[in-house]
Every structure is written in C-alpha cells, then in structure tokens.
Enzyme design. Sequence first.
Site, PDB file in Angstrom:
ATOM      1  NE  ARG A   1      -0.102   6.536   5.599  1.00 17.59           N
ATOM      2  CZ  ARG A   1      -0.393   5.240   5.612  1.00 17.59           C
ATOM      3  NH1 ARG A   1      -0.710   4.635   6.736  1.00 17.59           N
ATOM      4  NH2 ARG A   1      -0.358   4.545   4.502  1.00 17.59           N
TER       5      ARG A   1
ATOM      6  CD  GLU B   1      -1.440   0.455   3.581  1.00 20.50           C
ATOM      7  OE1 GLU B   1      -2.005   1.562   3.688  1.00 20.50           O
ATOM      8  OE2 GLU B   1      -1.693  -0.520   4.301  1.00 20.50           O
TER       9      GLU B   1
END
Length: 153
Positions: free
Chosen positions: A124, A113
């Site tokens: 994030r 990822e």
Amino acid sequence: MTLGRRLRRTLLALVLAPLLALTGLAACGGGSSGGDAGASGPSAPRTGVRQSSGTPKARGAIREVPASSLPAEAQRTLKLIAAGGPFPYRKDGTTFGNRERRLPAEPNGYYREYTVPTPGSGDRGARRVIAGKGGERYYTQDHYRSFVRVTGG
C-alpha cells in the site's frame, strides 16, 4: 551498478519526487510537511497559510495546499472519496485513530483513512488521505509523520 542497486535508486527516485514537489510548495508558502517541526524547530505559518482550527493537541501548524498540487494518485483518491468509492484497498474507509496526534483532536471514529497508491511500491505504500467527518481532508506522504490539509476539490 547491479540490478538491485538500480532498482533501489529508481524506487528512491519515485518516492522522493512527490516529497520534493511538496517541499517546493513549502518554499513558496503553499505547503510543508506539517506535523512535528524539523531540526530547525517550529516555524510560524507563512503568509496566506492558515493554521488548522483544531485543538492545541495537534502538534505544529498544519499547512494548507490545493488538491491540484498533490500527486495524480492522491487527486484520484480524493475523487473516489467524494464519490463514495469503490475503493481499491480493503482497509480504505477504516477508522484512523490519530494516535500520533498530528491532526486536530477529535472523538474516536471521526477520521477515516484511504490509500494513495505509490507507483513502484509492492504494498500500500506510505501515502494516505485522511478524511474527517466535517469534510476536511489531509494528505500524508510519509505514513502519518506529517500532514498537509487539502483545500479545493
């Protein structure tokens, strides 16, 4: 209207803009939320959109969208992945476990990822690119609830 309320509305608009863009692609047959079916139930793949070649354990059809239709931040993340980095987030390149089973079933360690920065987010954010060892790329804008398969560079 208070400053906090304006800030929340601005952040909401920043989050909804990419969602609406991908929803618009779905209406044209170019993409959708993928993943689980919504309240209307599962739908058949649209003309010109292929299902993932994965095993039946992946829930629902994963629609394909061209990389050029993704937000600019996602396109930059795809270019970083192709170049092998450098990646701006410590967790970029870590194993994605596919615990939600929304991607085709593969052995542990198959998927990695990568963070797609979200403008205005203090962390994030929810957007990611998932890269498979076979070269396939998936994009999620809602932290793994739904995916589209990315085609092209």
